[in-house]
Scaffold this motif. Structure first.
Motif, PDB file in Angstrom:
ATOM      1  N   GLY A   1     -28.199  42.353  27.185  1.00 42.91           N
ATOM      2  CA  GLY A   1     -29.136  42.203  28.302  1.00 42.91           C
ATOM      3  C   GLY A   1     -30.496  42.822  28.048  1.00 42.91           C
ATOM      4  O   GLY A   1     -31.419  42.641  28.837  1.00 42.91           O
ATOM      5  N   MET A   2     -30.632  43.574  26.940  1.00 44.59           N
ATOM      6  CA  MET A   2     -31.973  44.061  26.585  1.00 44.59           C
ATOM      7  C   MET A   2     -32.804  42.879  26.106  1.00 44.59           C
ATOM      8  O   MET A   2     -32.270  41.972  25.450  1.00 44.59           O
ATOM      9  CB  MET A   2     -31.894  45.064  25.436  1.00 44.59           C
TER      10      MET A   2
ATOM     11  N   VAL B   1     -34.455  48.534  31.490  1.00 46.93           N
ATOM     12  CA  VAL B   1     -34.348  48.010  30.122  1.00 46.93           C
ATOM     13  C   VAL B   1     -33.238  46.950  29.998  1.00 46.93           C
ATOM     14  O   VAL B   1     -33.284  46.102  29.109  1.00 46.93           O
ATOM     15  CB  VAL B   1     -34.166  49.163  29.104  1.00 46.93           C
ATOM     16  N   ILE B   2     -32.267  46.967  30.896  1.00 47.26           N
ATOM     17  CA  ILE B   2     -31.202  45.937  30.867  1.00 47.26           C
ATOM     18  C   ILE B   2     -31.540  44.898  31.931  1.00 47.26           C
ATOM     19  O   ILE B   2     -31.582  45.196  33.123  1.00 47.26           O
ATOM     20  CB  ILE B   2     -29.814  46.544  31.181  1.00 47.26           C
ATOM     21  N   LYS B   3     -31.771  43.682  31.474  1.00 50.75           N
ATOM     22  CA  LYS B   3     -32.262  42.650  32.397  1.00 50.75           C
ATOM     23  C   LYS B   3     -31.120  41.881  33.055  1.00 50.75           C
ATOM     24  O   LYS B   3     -30.076  41.648  32.440  1.00 50.75           O
ATOM     25  CB  LYS B   3     -33.154  41.666  31.633  1.00 50.75           C
ATOM     26  N   ASP B   4     -31.374  41.434  34.294  1.00 49.76           N
ATOM     27  CA  ASP B   4     -30.417  40.537  34.946  1.00 49.76           C
ATOM     28  C   ASP B   4     -30.840  39.087  34.669  1.00 49.76           C
ATOM     29  O   ASP B   4     -31.871  38.837  34.010  1.00 49.76           O
ATOM     30  CB  ASP B   4     -30.291  40.852  36.442  1.00 49.76           C
TER      31      ASP B   4
ATOM     32  N   ARG C   1     -37.273  34.619  33.791  1.00 51.86           N
ATOM     33  CA  ARG C   1     -38.743  34.767  33.833  1.00 51.86           C
ATOM     34  C   ARG C   1     -39.298  35.101  32.451  1.00 51.86           C
ATOM     35  O   ARG C   1     -40.332  34.589  32.041  1.00 51.86           O
ATOM     36  CB  ARG C   1     -39.127  35.866  34.820  1.00 51.86           C
ATOM     37  N   LEU C   2     -38.576  35.978  31.734  1.00 52.32           N
ATOM     38  CA  LEU C   2     -39.037  36.326  30.384  1.00 52.32           C
ATOM     39  C   LEU C   2     -38.974  35.111  29.463  1.00 52.32           C
ATOM     40  O   LEU C   2     -39.829  34.921  28.594  1.00 52.32           O
ATOM     41  CB  LEU C   2     -38.191  37.476  29.825  1.00 52.32           C
ATOM     42  N   ARG C   3     -37.963  34.289  29.675  1.00 45.00           N
ATOM     43  CA  ARG C   3     -37.835  33.071  28.850  1.00 45.00           C
ATOM     44  C   ARG C   3     -39.036  32.153  29.085  1.00 45.00           C
ATOM     45  O   ARG C   3     -39.629  31.623  28.149  1.00 45.00           O
ATOM     46  CB  ARG C   3     -36.530  32.348  29.192  1.00 45.00           C
TER      47      ARG C   3
END
Ligand code: GLY
Ligand code: MN
Length: 369
Positions: free
Chosen positions: A324-325, A140-143, A149-151
């Motif tokens: 970071g979520m 759930v906490i992204k690096d 990639r999510l962007r």
């Protein structure tokens, strides 16, 4: 990916001797396999990843993805790839690689029962530990790479969101519009959609998880489009609502109210607050409007390797937001028999608040018939 394996182990106490993540057949694939392996391409049905406390990973790949697997292993010295041809080879190798491990972590949330029964026969001495919660907390906490990639996945969704008004023509069906949106997502760089695209005309918009049909667009319809792109395995999720033809004053006001509800929810976002505060901020705006009670779902969820990434928030969610979520903020108002409006954006929780990943316009858009 050593860092992801270590992150899962950090959330485990006591720590199992090994973690075993296994895929069945599509769609019964545990995305945690890709989380620990980090391979950008390939399906990996029937594949297994065994992760060790030192961060190293053994991957048992089928021959169908051997090239992708070997390439990924070349780029990550903590990964060893074993190409296996048959089920019994997998079992022999699992026995060898897990070795004397007595406690083995498995992902109850995703492992199929059939695979569990098979592993229980392969490793009769093993004590099985459910690591679902540790996996959820790690994922759930992204690096930085995951956020990048999510962007990009969100940018693809936003590009299509901006194009939808030009696609709205009298007589187009919900299915035709959904097909056009999915085509455009791929054209903008997606490898697929992150879930079944929702296109809902008129009264269908009152059902949040409606599935598109051959219903055709007509003047006076409101339109809800909820869709998302996959980019390098990461999923975006965006909803935009529009209006077609003859003005509907109620729907226009509904749209303005949902927009205000979303603004209130966004303003509440910061690390450390119980996540219910974000939901309640949106709900308060809607419940003070003429459409009290017409928000019928939690206002958001985490996104990541899947669109519903194991974590969601609602009126009673105490889990705090953390930096970071990456979460959705998606209030809606649903009027049975009439239609609905939902506005959904993807945001990353930052030190001081949030940052939008999705950027398509949110305000009321009326497309002439
Ligand atoms: N985008 C669909 C959902 O979040 O339920
Ligand atoms: Mn969503």
């Amino acid at each position: 990916m050593k860092a992801h394996v270590e992150k899962i182990f950090r959330h485990l106490d006591p720590k199992p001797d090994a973690l075993l993540f296994a895929n069945s057949v599509d769609p019964h694939l545990d995305q945690t396999f890709y989380y620990v392996f980090g391979v950008p391409s390939g399906l990996f049905e029937g594949s297994v990843a065994i992760a060790h406390p030192d961060g190293s990973i053994d991957v048992l790949s089928s021959p169908l993805e051997a090239e992708s697997a070997r390439q990924a292993a070349k780029e990550d010295r903590h990964v060893t790839v074993h190409v296996v041809n048959r089920g019994d080879e997998t079992e022999d190798l699992v026995r060898k690689l897990v070795g004397s491990a007595s406690s083995v972590g498995i992902h109850f949330h995703e492992l199929t029962h059939e695979l569990f029964v098979r592993f229980a026969k392969t490793l009769p001495q093993a004590q099985w530990v459910d690591v679902s919660n540790a996996v959820r907390r790690a994922r759930v906490i992204k690096d930085a790479e995951e956020i990048a990639r999510l962007r990009k996945a969100a940018e693809i969704g936003s590009a299509v969101g901006r194009e939808i008004p030009s696609l709205l023509k009298a007589g187009i069906s919900e299915l035709e519009l959904a097909a056009e949106m999915e085509y455009r997502m791929n054209h903008h760089g997606a490898s697929g959609r992150s879930f079944s695209t929702i296109v809902a005309f008129g009264p269908h918009g009152a059902e949040p998880h409606y599935m598109p049909s051959d219903t055709r667009l007509k003047s006076g319809d409101s339109i809800v489009c909820d869709f998302g792109a996959i980019y390098r395995r990461y999923a975006s999720d965006i909803t935009r609502s529009y209006h077609f033809g003859k003005n509907d004053p109620e729907m226009q006001q509904v749209h303005d109210t949902v927009e205000k509800a979303q603004e209130a929810a966004l303003a509440a976002i910061r690390p450390g607050i119980p996540s219910k505060e974000v939901h309640l901020a949106a709900e308060r705006v809607i419940d003070r409007s003429p459409w009290k009670g017409r928000l019928i779902h939690g206002v958001g969820h985490s996104i990541g390797l899947v669109v519903h990434d194991g974590w969601a928030y609602h009126a009673k969610a105490e889990d705090p937001l953390e930096e970071g979520m990456v979460i959705t903020v998606e209030p809606g108002i649903y009027l049975p028999g009439h239609g609905g409006v939902r506005i959904e954006d993807d945001v990353v929780v930052t030190k001081s608040g949030f940052e939008f990943l999705t950027t398509a316009p949110r305000s009321y858009i009326e497309v002439p018939a």
